[in-house]
Scaffold this motif. Structure first.
Motif, short mmCIF file in Angstrom:
data_model
loop_
_atom_site.label_atom_id
_atom_site.label_comp_id
_atom_site.label_asym_id
_atom_site.label_seq_id
_atom_site.Cartn_x
_atom_site.Cartn_y
_atom_site.Cartn_z
N PRO A 14 0.80 -1.23 0.00
CA PRO A 14 0.00 0.00 0.00
C PRO A 14 0.84 1.28 0.00
N LEU A 15 1.97 1.27 0.70
CA LEU A 15 2.83 2.45 0.68
C LEU A 15 3.46 2.66 -0.69
N LEU A 18 0.88 4.07 -2.92
CA LEU A 18 0.66 5.47 -2.57
C LEU A 18 1.74 6.36 -3.18
N GLY A 21 1.27 6.38 -6.94
CA GLY A 21 0.07 7.12 -7.30
C GLY A 21 0.26 8.62 -7.19
N THR A 69 0.65 5.12 5.94
CA THR A 69 -0.35 4.62 5.00
C THR A 69 -1.68 5.32 5.20
N VAL A 70 -2.13 5.39 6.45
CA VAL A 70 -3.41 6.04 6.75
C VAL A 70 -3.36 7.53 6.38
N GLY A 72 -1.35 9.04 4.25
CA GLY A 72 -1.23 9.21 2.80
C GLY A 72 -2.54 9.01 2.07
N TYR A 73 -3.27 7.96 2.43
CA TYR A 73 -4.55 7.72 1.77
C TYR A 73 -5.59 8.75 2.19
N ALA A 74 -5.50 9.27 3.42
CA ALA A 74 -6.40 10.36 3.83
C ALA A 74 -6.11 11.62 3.02
N LEU A 76 -4.75 11.71 0.04
CA LEU A 76 -5.20 11.45 -1.33
C LEU A 76 -6.72 11.61 -1.44
N HIS A 77 -7.44 11.11 -0.46
CA HIS A 77 -8.90 11.25 -0.46
C HIS A 77 -9.30 12.73 -0.34
N LYS A 80 -8.65 14.53 -3.66
CA LYS A 80 -9.64 14.16 -4.68
C LYS A 80 -11.01 14.74 -4.35
#
Length: 89
Positions: A14-15, A18, A21, A69-70, A72-74, A76-77, A80
């Protein structure tokens, strides 16, 4: 050793996704830069898994990598959802 190994296996991909991406999304010409970043993905994944073993304990590896990970995805969200980045179709 098991803590670091499981952190590398479960949080390494996942990292790496990320990082790849973000690099592909932040480029100005996504059509021409996405494929090279996807080819580099495997090297990034191996580097992230290798860096997992630099932590002192397995718990630290899980906490740092899980937190990254959390976060980074937060981020990204958020980017977006706010319309600051747009995924080209």
């Amino acid at each position: 050793m098991w803590g670091k190994s499981t952190a590398a296996v479960f949080l390494g991909m996942p990292l790496a996704v990320l990082v790849t991406g973000f690099a592909a999304l932040l480029s100005s010409d996504q059509a021409n830069t996405t494929l090279p970043w996807l080819l580099v993905f495997f090297l990034i994944w191996i580097a992230v898994m290798t860096c997992t073993f630099l932590f002192k304990t397995g718990l630290r590896a899980w906490l740092w990598m899980g937190g990254l990970t959390v976060a980074g995805y937060a981020a990204l969200h958020f980017l977006k959802a706010s319309g600051l980045i747009r995924i080209a179709a």
